[in-house]
Structures are given as structure tokens and as C-alpha cells.
Design a protein around this motif. Structure first.
Motif, PDB file in Angstrom:
ATOM      1  N   ASP A 209       0.910  -1.122  -0.108  1.00 22.14           N
ATOM      2  CA  ASP A 209       0.145   0.057   0.172  1.00 22.14           C
ATOM      3  C   ASP A 209       0.744   1.183  -0.206  1.00 22.14           C
ATOM      4  OD1 ASP A 209       0.899  -0.043   2.642  1.00 22.14           O
ATOM      5  OD2 ASP A 209      -1.054   0.079   3.615  1.00 22.14           O
ATOM      6  N   GLY A 210       2.250   1.230   0.055  1.00 20.36           N
ATOM      7  CA  GLY A 210       3.051   2.158  -0.180  1.00 20.36           C
ATOM      8  C   GLY A 210       3.511   2.790   1.088  1.00 20.36           C
ATOM      9  N   THR A 211       3.296   2.185   2.269  1.00 20.64           N
ATOM     10  CA  THR A 211       3.853   2.338   3.320  1.00 20.64           C
ATOM     11  C   THR A 211       5.022   1.432   3.656  1.00 20.64           C
ATOM     12  OG1 THR A 211       2.448   0.665   4.512  1.00 20.64           O
ATOM     13  CG2 THR A 211       1.348   2.859   4.313  1.00 20.64           C
ATOM     14  N   ALA A 212       5.625   1.680   4.684  1.00 20.42           N
ATOM     15  CA  ALA A 212       6.872   0.712   5.186  1.00 20.42           C
ATOM     16  C   ALA A 212       6.762   0.691   6.789  1.00 20.42           C
ATOM     17  CB  ALA A 212       7.988   1.414   4.914  1.00 20.42           C
ATOM     18  N   SER A 213       6.996  -0.608   7.393  1.00 21.72           N
ATOM     19  CA  SER A 213       7.145  -0.472   8.815  1.00 21.72           C
ATOM     20  C   SER A 213       8.089  -1.762   9.383  1.00 21.72           C
ATOM     21  CB  SER A 213       5.811  -0.769   9.191  1.00 21.72           C
ATOM     22  OG  SER A 213       5.207  -2.218   8.662  1.00 21.72           O
ATOM     23  N   PHE A 214       8.229  -1.627  10.550  1.00 20.54           N
ATOM     24  CA  PHE A 214       8.795  -2.993  11.282  1.00 20.54           C
ATOM     25  C   PHE A 214       7.925  -3.137  12.587  1.00 20.54           C
ATOM     26  CE2 PHE A 214      11.073   0.657  13.022  1.00 20.54           C
ATOM     27  CZ  PHE A 214      11.293   0.380  14.460  1.00 20.54           C
ATOM     28  N   TYR A 215       8.042  -4.299  13.002  1.00 28.97           N
ATOM     29  CA  TYR A 215       7.305  -4.780  14.272  1.00 28.97           C
ATOM     30  C   TYR A 215       8.245  -5.122  15.557  1.00 28.97           C
ATOM     31  CZ  TYR A 215       3.163  -5.412  11.091  1.00 28.97           C
ATOM     32  OH  TYR A 215       2.278  -5.070  10.123  1.00 28.97           O
ATOM     33  N   LEU A 216       7.813  -5.355  16.537  1.00 30.24           N
ATOM     34  CA  LEU A 216       8.484  -5.265  17.682  1.00 30.24           C
ATOM     35  C   LEU A 216       7.383  -5.711  18.985  1.00 30.24           C
ATOM     36  CD1 LEU A 216      10.108  -2.328  19.726  1.00 30.24           C
ATOM     37  CD2 LEU A 216       8.547  -2.030  17.522  1.00 30.24           C
ATOM     38  N   GLN A 217       7.792  -6.137  19.891  1.00 31.06           N
ATOM     39  CA  GLN A 217       7.016  -6.108  21.338  1.00 31.06           C
ATOM     40  C   GLN A 217       7.421  -5.164  22.188  1.00 31.06           C
ATOM     41  OE1 GLN A 217       7.465 -10.498  21.352  1.00 31.06           O
ATOM     42  NE2 GLN A 217       5.150 -10.543  21.823  1.00 31.06           N
ATOM     43  N   ASP A 218       6.331  -4.582  22.797  1.00 34.22           N
ATOM     44  CA  ASP A 218       7.094  -3.822  23.951  1.00 34.22           C
ATOM     45  C   ASP A 218       7.159  -4.867  25.128  1.00 34.22           C
ATOM     46  OD1 ASP A 218       4.604  -4.832  25.423  1.00 34.22           O
ATOM     47  OD2 ASP A 218       3.514  -2.876  25.222  1.00 34.22           O
ATOM     48  N   PRO A 219       7.867  -4.246  26.315  1.00 36.99           N
ATOM     49  CA  PRO A 219       8.189  -5.099  27.344  1.00 36.99           C
ATOM     50  C   PRO A 219       7.192  -5.805  28.076  1.00 36.99           C
ATOM     51  CG  PRO A 219       9.093  -2.814  27.712  1.00 36.99           C
ATOM     52  CD  PRO A 219       8.163  -2.861  26.606  1.00 36.99           C
ATOM     53  N   GLU A 220       5.671  -5.649  27.778  1.00 36.70           N
ATOM     54  CA  GLU A 220       4.819  -6.372  28.369  1.00 36.70           C
ATOM     55  C   GLU A 220       4.243  -7.543  27.325  1.00 36.70           C
ATOM     56  OE1 GLU A 220       3.665  -6.211  31.571  1.00 36.70           O
ATOM     57  OE2 GLU A 220       5.523  -4.653  31.476  1.00 36.70           O
ATOM     58  N   GLY A 221       4.860  -7.667  26.075  1.00 42.40           N
ATOM     59  CA  GLY A 221       4.591  -8.575  25.118  1.00 42.40           C
ATOM     60  C   GLY A 221       3.646  -8.327  23.895  1.00 42.40           C
ATOM     61  N   ASN A 222       3.057  -6.699  23.964  1.00 38.23           N
ATOM     62  CA  ASN A 222       2.066  -6.432  23.213  1.00 38.23           C
ATOM     63  C   ASN A 222       2.676  -6.079  21.827  1.00 38.23           C
ATOM     64  OD1 ASN A 222      -0.264  -6.226  25.107  1.00 38.23           O
ATOM     65  ND2 ASN A 222       1.135  -4.630  25.867  1.00 38.23           N
ATOM     66  N   TRP A 223       2.208  -6.554  20.650  1.00 40.24           N
ATOM     67  CA  TRP A 223       2.761  -6.176  19.542  1.00 40.24           C
ATOM     68  C   TRP A 223       2.637  -4.801  19.064  1.00 40.24           C
ATOM     69  CZ3 TRP A 223       6.454  -8.839  17.067  1.00 40.24           C
ATOM     70  CH2 TRP A 223       6.622 -10.404  17.434  1.00 40.24           C
ATOM     71  N   LEU A 224       3.425  -4.181  18.495  1.00 40.33           N
ATOM     72  CA  LEU A 224       3.211  -2.848  17.921  1.00 40.33           C
ATOM     73  C   LEU A 224       4.120  -2.749  16.445  1.00 40.33           C
ATOM     74  CD1 LEU A 224       5.809  -0.273  19.325  1.00 40.33           C
ATOM     75  CD2 LEU A 224       4.740  -2.013  20.853  1.00 40.33           C
ATOM     76  N   GLU A 225       3.657  -1.869  15.648  1.00 35.51           N
ATOM     77  CA  GLU A 225       4.314  -1.787  14.458  1.00 35.51           C
ATOM     78  C   GLU A 225       4.597  -0.246  14.414  1.00 35.51           C
ATOM     79  OE1 GLU A 225       2.805  -2.008   9.814  1.00 35.51           O
ATOM     80  OE2 GLU A 225       1.196  -2.033  11.385  1.00 35.51           O
ATOM     81  N   MET A 226       5.724  -0.101  13.758  1.00 36.53           N
ATOM     82  CA  MET A 226       6.124   1.451  13.686  1.00 36.53           C
ATOM     83  C   MET A 226       6.176   1.548  12.014  1.00 36.53           C
ATOM     84  SD  MET A 226       7.023   2.920  16.590  1.00 36.53           S
ATOM     85  CE  MET A 226       7.404   2.041  18.237  1.00 36.53           C
TER      86      MET A 226
END
Length: 129
Positions: A93-110
């Protein structure tokens, strides 16, 4: 490193048509529509619907950035600080990102979102642009 905004939440859905219909009835507009995922918006805020066949990511929330070099820099900074980050991906869709987990194990995307916003793949939106 500075988060510009919390941009979207991604949820799993069992029935894409039913989920899209429900959220559109709430007033959200459909921006991206594919067999395995859809993206809806209300103002500047988004909701990603991840269908049963979508395997690229699971439920998460995303912080949006309008500057690609800032996303790249953030990726490096987080890794240097000892956080385990996935690689940066360029999306269809023209975006770019990476994923990681916060210290509590929740997934987030930048997520890098182009300054004009998340592009639409819907012909009707392109005709009205």
C-alpha cells in the motif's frame, strides 16, 4: 525518536465482508480492500481488519511517522538499545514498517505513512482525488 501519532489498530476478523460492513455502518470509510485484509479510516485514525488468510502480522497497534528516514533511524536506535525488532518491510500500500513487542509482550508496528496519507486501492477513491 518521537512518536507522531497512534495511527491504527489491527484486529483479526473471521468474516471480512461482515466486518467491513459493520465498521462502514459506523461511519468509517474503506481505504484499502484486499481479499486478506482491509483498512478503514475515521478522520486520521485507522482500523486494519486482518482476515483468516492474512499471515504477515497479527493483532497490533501502530505508531505512524511521516518521515521515512526517521523510521529507519528509530529502527536502528531501538536495536542499539537492545530491543528485538523485525526488519523494515515495504508494503503493497506504499507504506513501510517494522514490528516489535513492548516489554509487556504487546505487538506494535512502527509505520511510515507517506505525507499524503495511506494510498487507496479503490478506483472510486482515485476518481474523486
Amino acid at each position: 525518536m518521537g512518536v507522531e501519532r497512534l495511527g491504527h489498530v489491527a484486529i483479526r476478523v473471521a468474516d471480512m465482508a461482515r466486518a467491513k460492513h459493520f465498521y462502514q455502518q459506523l461511519g468509517m470509510r474503506l481505504v484499502w480492500d484486499a481479499p486478506d485484509w482491509a483498512y478503514l479510516m475515521a478522520g486520521d485514525d485507522g482500523l486494519a481488519l486482518l482476515g483468516p488468510s492474512y499471515k504477515a502480522a497479527g493483532p497490533h497497534f501502530a505508531f505512524h511517522f511521516e518521515d521515512r528516514p526517521e523510521l529507519n533511524s528509530l529502527h536502528s536506535e531501538l536495536q542499539s538499545a537492545g530491543h528485538s525488532c523485525g526488519p523494515i518491510h515495504d508494503h503493497r500500500d506504499g507504506t513501510a514498517s517494522f514490528y516489535l513487542q513492548d516489554p509487556e509482550g504487546n505487538w506494535l508496528e512502527m509505520l511510515y505513512e507517506p505525507p499524503g496519507g495511506i494510498p487507496s486501492n479503490l478506483e472510486r477513491d482515485a476518481k474523486h482525488a
